[in-house]
Design a protein around this motif. Structure first.
Motif, PDB file in Angstrom:
ATOM      1  N   ASP A  87       0.859  -1.186   0.000  1.00 56.24           N
ATOM      2  CA  ASP A  87       0.000   0.000   0.000  1.00 56.24           C
ATOM      3  C   ASP A  87       0.897   1.238   0.000  1.00 56.24           C
ATOM      4  O   ASP A  87       1.619   1.491   0.962  1.00 56.24           O
ATOM      5  N   PRO A  88       0.872   2.023  -1.076  1.00 55.39           N
ATOM      6  CA  PRO A  88       1.792   3.162  -1.162  1.00 55.39           C
ATOM      7  C   PRO A  88       1.495   4.270  -0.152  1.00 55.39           C
ATOM      8  O   PRO A  88       2.379   5.063   0.154  1.00 55.39           O
ATOM      9  N   VAL A  89       0.292   4.307   0.380  1.00 56.47           N
ATOM     10  CA  VAL A  89      -0.067   5.359   1.335  1.00 56.47           C
ATOM     11  C   VAL A  89       0.315   4.957   2.757  1.00 56.47           C
ATOM     12  O   VAL A  89       1.007   5.691   3.462  1.00 56.47           O
ATOM     13  N   THR A  90      -0.122   3.784   3.199  1.00 60.89           N
ATOM     14  CA  THR A  90       0.116   3.362   4.585  1.00 60.89           C
ATOM     15  C   THR A  90       1.368   2.513   4.749  1.00 60.89           C
ATOM     16  O   THR A  90       1.817   2.303   5.866  1.00 60.89           O
ATOM     17  N   ARG A  91       1.917   2.007   3.637  1.00 61.66           N
ATOM     18  CA  ARG A  91       3.081   1.120   3.624  1.00 61.66           C
ATOM     19  C   ARG A  91       2.804  -0.213   4.304  1.00 61.66           C
ATOM     20  O   ARG A  91       3.714  -0.946   4.663  1.00 61.66           O
ATOM     21  N   LYS A  92       1.535  -0.546   4.472  1.00 63.93           N
ATOM     22  CA  LYS A  92       1.168  -1.841   5.043  1.00 63.93           C
ATOM     23  C   LYS A  92       1.242  -2.913   3.968  1.00 63.93           C
ATOM     24  O   LYS A  92       1.051  -2.646   2.783  1.00 63.93           O
ATOM     25  N   SER A  93       1.508  -4.125   4.410  1.00 60.48           N
ATOM     26  CA  SER A  93       1.625  -5.266   3.506  1.00 60.48           C
ATOM     27  C   SER A  93       0.271  -5.944   3.357  1.00 60.48           C
ATOM     28  O   SER A  93      -0.633  -5.746   4.165  1.00 60.48           O
ATOM     29  N   THR A  94       0.163  -6.771   2.358  1.00 59.62           N
ATOM     30  CA  THR A  94      -1.038  -7.566   2.121  1.00 59.62           C
ATOM     31  C   THR A  94      -0.689  -9.036   2.302  1.00 59.62           C
ATOM     32  O   THR A  94       0.269  -9.518   1.716  1.00 59.62           O
ATOM     33  N   SER A  95      -1.464  -9.719   3.155  1.00 57.60           N
ATOM     34  CA  SER A  95      -1.299 -11.156   3.369  1.00 57.60           C
ATOM     35  C   SER A  95      -2.297 -11.896   2.517  1.00 57.60           C
ATOM     36  O   SER A  95      -3.416 -11.429   2.312  1.00 57.60           O
ATOM     37  N   GLY A  96      -1.897 -13.067   2.086  1.00 56.43           N
ATOM     38  CA  GLY A  96      -2.816 -13.922   1.357  1.00 56.43           C
ATOM     39  C   GLY A  96      -2.485 -15.369   1.605  1.00 56.43           C
ATOM     40  O   GLY A  96      -1.317 -15.727   1.771  1.00 56.43           O
ATOM     41  N   PHE A  97      -3.519 -16.186   1.701  1.00 53.87           N
ATOM     42  CA  PHE A  97      -3.295 -17.623   1.802  1.00 53.87           C
ATOM     43  C   PHE A  97      -4.515 -18.354   1.285  1.00 53.87           C
ATOM     44  O   PHE A  97      -5.612 -17.801   1.238  1.00 53.87           O
ATOM     45  N   CYS A  98      -4.284 -19.589   0.864  1.00 52.89           N
ATOM     46  CA  CYS A  98      -5.380 -20.439   0.417  1.00 52.89           C
ATOM     47  C   CYS A  98      -5.117 -21.858   0.901  1.00 52.89           C
ATOM     48  O   CYS A  98      -3.970 -22.299   0.956  1.00 52.89           O
ATOM     49  N   SER A  99      -6.191 -22.546   1.267  1.00 55.61           N
ATOM     50  CA  SER A  99      -6.088 -23.907   1.782  1.00 55.61           C
ATOM     51  C   SER A  99      -6.893 -24.844   0.900  1.00 55.61           C
ATOM     52  O   SER A  99      -8.012 -24.526   0.499  1.00 55.61           O
ATOM     53  N   PHE A 100      -6.303 -25.990   0.634  1.00 56.42           N
ATOM     54  CA  PHE A 100      -6.927 -27.017  -0.188  1.00 56.42           C
ATOM     55  C   PHE A 100      -7.174 -28.252   0.662  1.00 56.42           C
ATOM     56  O   PHE A 100      -6.323 -28.635   1.468  1.00 56.42           O
ATOM     57  N   LEU A 101      -8.307 -28.869   0.467  1.00 54.27           N
ATOM     58  CA  LEU A 101      -8.596 -30.183   1.015  1.00 54.27           C
ATOM     59  C   LEU A 101      -8.617 -31.112  -0.189  1.00 54.27           C
ATOM     60  O   LEU A 101      -9.566 -31.083  -0.985  1.00 54.27           O
ATOM     61  N   GLY A 102      -7.534 -31.844  -0.377  1.00 58.16           N
ATOM     62  CA  GLY A 102      -7.360 -32.593  -1.607  1.00 58.16           C
ATOM     63  C   GLY A 102      -7.140 -31.609  -2.742  1.00 58.16           C
ATOM     64  O   GLY A 102      -6.282 -30.734  -2.669  1.00 58.16           O
ATOM     65  N   ASP A 103      -7.948 -31.719  -3.790  1.00 61.39           N
ATOM     66  CA  ASP A 103      -7.832 -30.821  -4.945  1.00 61.39           C
ATOM     67  C   ASP A 103      -8.799 -29.645  -4.883  1.00 61.39           C
ATOM     68  O   ASP A 103      -8.841 -28.831  -5.803  1.00 61.39           O
ATOM     69  N   THR A 104      -9.578 -29.559  -3.819  1.00 59.72           N
ATOM     70  CA  THR A 104     -10.618 -28.544  -3.727  1.00 59.72           C
ATOM     71  C   THR A 104     -10.190 -27.396  -2.816  1.00 59.72           C
ATOM     72  O   THR A 104      -9.798 -27.619  -1.667  1.00 59.72           O
ATOM     73  N   LEU A 105     -10.275 -26.192  -3.334  1.00 66.12           N
ATOM     74  CA  LEU A 105      -9.995 -24.999  -2.538  1.00 66.12           C
ATOM     75  C   LEU A 105     -11.125 -24.820  -1.536  1.00 66.12           C
ATOM     76  O   LEU A 105     -12.300 -24.746  -1.912  1.00 66.12           O
ATOM     77  N   VAL A 106     -10.797 -24.794  -0.232  1.00 67.13           N
ATOM     78  CA  VAL A 106     -11.836 -24.697   0.791  1.00 67.13           C
ATOM     79  C   VAL A 106     -11.774 -23.411   1.608  1.00 67.13           C
ATOM     80  O   VAL A 106     -12.736 -23.058   2.289  1.00 67.13           O
ATOM     81  N   SER A 107     -10.657 -22.702   1.556  1.00 61.01           N
ATOM     82  CA  SER A 107     -10.534 -21.471   2.337  1.00 61.01           C
ATOM     83  C   SER A 107      -9.499 -20.573   1.675  1.00 61.01           C
ATOM     84  O   SER A 107      -8.463 -21.051   1.206  1.00 61.01           O
ATOM     85  N   TRP A 108      -9.787 -19.273   1.641  1.00 57.82           N
ATOM     86  CA  TRP A 108      -8.820 -18.327   1.104  1.00 57.82           C
ATOM     87  C   TRP A 108      -9.061 -16.966   1.750  1.00 57.82           C
ATOM     88  O   TRP A 108     -10.170 -16.629   2.126  1.00 57.82           O
ATOM     89  N   THR A 109      -7.998 -16.224   1.876  1.00 57.56           N
ATOM     90  CA  THR A 109      -8.082 -14.892   2.464  1.00 57.56           C
ATOM     91  C   THR A 109      -7.020 -13.998   1.842  1.00 57.56           C
ATOM     92  O   THR A 109      -5.888 -14.428   1.649  1.00 57.56           O
ATOM     93  N   VAL A 110      -7.397 -12.775   1.542  1.00 60.72           N
ATOM     94  CA  VAL A 110      -6.464 -11.721   1.165  1.00 60.72           C
ATOM     95  C   VAL A 110      -6.837 -10.532   2.035  1.00 60.72           C
ATOM     96  O   VAL A 110      -7.983 -10.100   2.036  1.00 60.72           O
ATOM     97  N   LYS A 111      -5.862 -10.045   2.790  1.00 67.31           N
ATOM     98  CA  LYS A 111      -6.178  -9.018   3.780  1.00 67.31           C
ATOM     99  C   LYS A 111      -4.974  -8.110   4.004  1.00 67.31           C
ATOM    100  O   LYS A 111      -3.840  -8.571   4.047  1.00 67.31           O
ATOM    101  N   LYS A 112      -5.256  -6.827   4.165  1.00 69.60           N
ATOM    102  CA  LYS A 112      -4.188  -5.893   4.500  1.00 69.60           C
ATOM    103  C   LYS A 112      -3.773  -6.142   5.944  1.00 69.60           C
ATOM    104  O   LYS A 112      -4.617  -6.319   6.825  1.00 69.60           O
ATOM    105  N   GLN A 113      -2.474  -6.184   6.194  1.00 71.55           N
ATOM    106  CA  GLN A 113      -1.992  -6.416   7.550  1.00 71.55           C
ATOM    107  C   GLN A 113      -2.273  -5.201   8.422  1.00 71.55           C
ATOM    108  O   GLN A 113      -2.317  -4.071   7.943  1.00 71.55           O
TER     109      GLN A 113
END
Length: 182
Positions: A87-113
């Protein structure tokens, strides 16, 4: 002008947005737009209803998009990443992760720290901590569903410094500020 007359009344607008929020479970590509439109649910301006109509056209034209839900093994794995000081204004980072159960995506998040990270390693470490917490929650959820998951959970991170930091307890004294910030 198209903005003079609303395309939907307020009740229809809310119903459509509610349906779209449900659709985001298998269509993460629309999550940002649905979030932006849902911020005007209580008093949609005519311009918002026009945007909603255009958005519905997009949905209609991309019916083949979405996350496949397939039958596969029940191995849980998570991928974590961060974009340091994105973020060029606040200089905060962005976190992201995704979780798979087998081949299926079951959880994901993208969030500013919530805080400013001092380095890319710290930013990635924060993302890894959030991903780990979510993965542990998913494993507990599987137990609630009476699904045995005796295999180790794989959590992937692309930052070698962060991996070294997470694996070496000697460094944990240097990360107390991260624990406090969480």
């Amino acid at each position: 002008m198209a903005d003079d007359k609303p395309c939907f009344n307020a009740l229809s607008y809310r119903k459509i947005i509610g349906s779209l929020q449900y659709l985001t479970l298998t269509r993460p590509d629309i999550a940002f737009a649905v979030n932006a439109l849902s911020q005007h649910m209580h008093d949609p301006a005519p311009s918002h209803t026009v945007m909603l109509r255009k958005f519905i056209r997009y949905i209609k034209g991309t019916m083949e998009f979405g996350l496949p839900i397939t039958r596969s093994n029940l191995l849980l794995r998570t991928y974590s990443d961060a974009d340091w000081a994105s973020d060029p204004v606040t200089r905060k980072s962005t976190s992201g992760f995704c979780s798979f159960l087998g081949d299926t995506l079951v959880s994901w998040t993208v969030k500013k720290q919530s805080t400013v990270s001092r380095s890319s390693t710290e930013s990635e470490y924060r993302a890894l901590a959030l991903a780990t917490a979510d993965t542990i929650w998913l494993k507990k959820l599987l137990v609630d569903f009476r699904i045995a998951h005796s295999h180790p959970m794989d959590i992937y991170c692309d930052n070698t410094s962060t991996i070294a930091l997470a694996n070496n307890p000697v460094f944990h004294a240097r990360t107390k500020h991260i624990e406090i910030d969480q």
